[in-house]
Design an enzyme around this catalytic site. Structure first.
Site, short mmCIF file in Angstrom:
data_model
loop_
_atom_site.label_atom_id
_atom_site.label_comp_id
_atom_site.label_asym_id
_atom_site.label_seq_id
_atom_site.Cartn_x
_atom_site.Cartn_y
_atom_site.Cartn_z
CB SER A 7 -0.88 -0.03 1.25
OG SER A 7 -1.67 1.12 1.33
CE LYS A 33 -4.66 0.02 0.43
NZ LYS A 33 -5.55 -0.62 1.43
CE LYS A 35 -3.90 3.97 2.28
NZ LYS A 35 -5.05 3.58 3.10
CG ASP A 60 -7.76 2.80 0.74
OD1 ASP A 60 -8.86 3.38 0.87
OD2 ASP A 60 -7.18 2.24 1.69
CD GLU A 85 -9.04 -0.49 0.97
OE1 GLU A 85 -8.22 -1.01 0.18
OE2 GLU A 85 -8.85 -0.42 2.18
CG ASP A 110 -10.45 -0.40 5.29
OD1 ASP A 110 -10.65 -0.94 6.39
OD2 ASP A 110 -9.37 0.16 5.03
CE LYS A 134 -7.17 -1.64 7.06
NZ LYS A 134 -7.48 -0.20 7.01
N GLY A 162 -4.10 -4.11 6.47
CA GLY A 162 -3.13 -3.95 7.55
C GLY A 162 -3.11 -2.52 8.07
MG MG Z 1 -8.28 1.23 3.41
#
Ligand code: MG
Length: 244
Positions: A7, A33, A35, A60, A85, A110, A134, A162
């Site tokens: 991520s 992934k 952000k 995300d 996400e 999430d 998670k 995570g």
């Molecule tokens: Mg997330």
């Protein structure tokens, strides 16, 4: 074997993001992934897609968009993302339903999912096609197991997210992610993604296929390392005392 993804945070420019993606692809991670947030979204993701072709790419948003941004997400459909996400606010289960109905990219939830009841509501409404479980967010392994089982019954795939976990939490995440219906690479990186010294032994490392080998040992499969913990301890409280 558990498959790992990585991520990546928001960078100051698409070029900086490309350099970051390149670094982690070179380490073996196959699912990236990114952000994203307004002003740092489609151009950044399109640059990654252009540069690195058909890698497993997802994004995300950490809840920063609203339904007013549906046109943006429709445009992002062309990028062939594995999923988007947590695009909308965590309590916007209904709005996520409208977003999912408007786009072809699977929506993954999430922060919206804290319990199996949240998962049931989201799945019944059609608010997501994927759930990021998670273990710490949902309150532990029991609830994580319930969500995984419910999602599996309804053909909604899962993966394990995570939270900058040290080795003890990572060990629990690895155990959760070994269950059926964890269909996507997990945000369970190598120990050295965040830590020079992990607090468990042995440390967890990805192999050339971005996989972490599960331990044969019972429980989470790792032992806390008192030496490392002692070395990094900055304060200590001692509770209890001698019995008289
Ligand atoms: Mg997330």
């Amino acid at each position: 074997m558990i498959e790992s993804g990585v991520s990546l945070g928001i960078e100051s420019s698409p070029d900086a993001l490309l350099r970051s993606v390149e670094k982690y692809l070179a380490q073996g991670y196959r699912r990236i992934k990114c952000k994203f947030k307004p002003g740092f979204d489609i151009d950044y993701l399109a640059a990654v897609r252009r540069e690195f072709g058909s890698i497993m790419l997802m994004a995300d948003a950490n809840s920063v968009y609203t339904l007013a941004d549906v046109p943006l997400f429709r445009e992002m459909d062309d990028l062939g993302l594995l999923m988007v996400e947590q695009t909308l606010a965590s309590d916007d289960i209904v709005d996520h339903r409208h977003l999912q109905a408007a786009i072809s990219t699977p929506v993954c939830l999430d922060e919206s999912i804290d319990s199996v009841d949240d998962a049931r509501r989201a799945i019944e409404l059609g608010s997501c096609r994927i759930i990021n479980i998670k273990v710490a967010r949902v309150g532990g392994l029991t609830e994580a197991r319930r969500i995984q089982a419910f999602a599996a019954q309804h053909s909604v795939g899962c993966w394990c997210g995570g939270m900058v976990d040290a080795g003890v939490a990572r060990g629990h995440n690895l155990v959760a992610a070994s269950l059926p219906n964890y269909l996507y690479p997990n945000d369970i990186p190598s120990s050295d993604r965040y830590y020079a010294d992990d607090i468990v032994t042995p440390s967890a490392y990805i192999d050339g296929h971005a996989q972490i080998t599960l331990s044969e040992r019972p429980s989470m499969g790792f032992e806390a390392d008192p030496g490392v913990i002692e070395r990094h301890t900055v304060a200590k409280w001692v509770f209890g005392g001698n019995r008289t």
